[in-house]
Design an enzyme around this catalytic site. Structure first.
Site, short mmCIF file in Angstrom:
data_model
loop_
_atom_site.label_atom_id
_atom_site.label_comp_id
_atom_site.label_asym_id
_atom_site.label_seq_id
_atom_site.Cartn_x
_atom_site.Cartn_y
_atom_site.Cartn_z
N ILE A 148 0.83 -1.22 0.00
CA ILE A 148 0.00 0.00 0.00
C ILE A 148 0.86 1.26 0.00
CG2 ILE A 148 -0.26 0.37 2.50
CD1 ILE A 148 -3.31 0.60 1.97
N HIS B 34 5.98 -12.05 5.72
CA HIS B 34 5.86 -11.52 4.36
C HIS B 34 7.25 -11.25 3.81
CE1 HIS B 34 5.53 -8.26 7.31
NE2 HIS B 34 6.16 -7.48 6.45
P1 5GP Z 1 7.02 -4.70 7.65
O1 5GP Z 1 7.50 -3.42 8.27
O2 5GP Z 1 6.15 -5.48 8.60
O3 5GP Z 1 8.13 -5.51 7.07
O4 5GP Z 1 6.16 -4.29 6.39
C1 5GP Z 1 4.78 -4.17 6.39
C2 5GP Z 1 4.37 -3.63 5.04
O5 5GP Z 1 2.97 -3.78 4.91
C3 5GP Z 1 4.69 -2.16 4.82
O6 5GP Z 1 5.53 -2.02 3.67
C4 5GP Z 1 3.31 -1.52 4.62
O7 5GP Z 1 3.33 -0.48 3.67
C5 5GP Z 1 2.47 -2.69 4.20
N1 5GP Z 1 1.06 -2.57 4.57
C6 5GP Z 1 0.56 -2.24 5.78
N2 5GP Z 1 -0.77 -2.26 5.76
C7 5GP Z 1 -1.14 -2.63 4.51
C8 5GP Z 1 -2.41 -2.83 3.88
O8 5GP Z 1 -3.47 -2.69 4.47
N3 5GP Z 1 -2.39 -3.20 2.57
C9 5GP Z 1 -1.21 -3.39 1.89
N4 5GP Z 1 -1.32 -3.76 0.60
N5 5GP Z 1 0.00 -3.21 2.45
C10 5GP Z 1 0.03 -2.83 3.74
#
Ligand code: 5GP
Length: 122
Positions: free
Chosen positions: A36, A105
């Site tokens: 997103i 992820h």
């Molecule tokens: P982390 O910091 O956990 O490695 O990354 C989480 C990722 O999830 C971030 O890049 C953030 O932009 C993405 N993200 C968070 N909420 C959402 C959402 O509701 N939809 C999508 N498509 N991505 C999300």
């Protein structure tokens, strides 16, 4: 290591269809969708459909079929996006890794020249 999965995390809600996503690829074991808040022209998240909190949890406890399905989804993302010149795959885990969403992820980031991964220590 004890892994505790919180099924209220945002990616669990995406998997249940409670929150929409821009799907790039899906198979029995994995879903790939656009981030997103993209950090580059291509920024796709690949997630397993099972309840795993992090890469180490997935690598330890996911079945061979889940792991293969996940990696095949990564391959589909890489071949369907314009990242022939390269990309970066990142997985953040827990506090030191600055993981925001506690569902495993893999970020697939590319489509432009990226900077170096991290500054050197010291
Ligand atoms: P982390 O910091 O956990 O490695 O990354 C989480 C990722 O999830 C971030 O890049 C953030 O932009 C993405 N993200 C968070 N909420 C959402 C959402 O509701 N939809 C999508 N498509 N991505 C999300």
């Amino acid at each position: 290591m004890q892994y505790e999965y919180d099924d209220q995390n945002i990616f669990a809600k995406i998997l249940r269809g409670e929150i929409p996503n821009q799907t790039v690829f899906e198979n029995e074991h994995a879903l790939a969708f656009d981030d997103i808040n993209p950090q580059a022209p291509v920024h796709v998240l690949v997630i397993p459909k099972g309840p795993y909190v992090s890469l180490d949890h997935f690598a330890r406890d996911a079945t061979d079929e889940e792991q293969l399905g996940f990696m095949r989804a990564v391959a589909e993302v890489c071949s369907s996006k314009s990242i022939e010149d390269g990309f970066r795959a990142i997985s953040n885990a827990r506090t030191h890794g600055v993981q925001d969403v506690p569902h495993y992820h893999l970020h697939i980031i590319g489509g432009a020249q990226l900077g170096r991964m991290l500054p050197p220590v010291g």
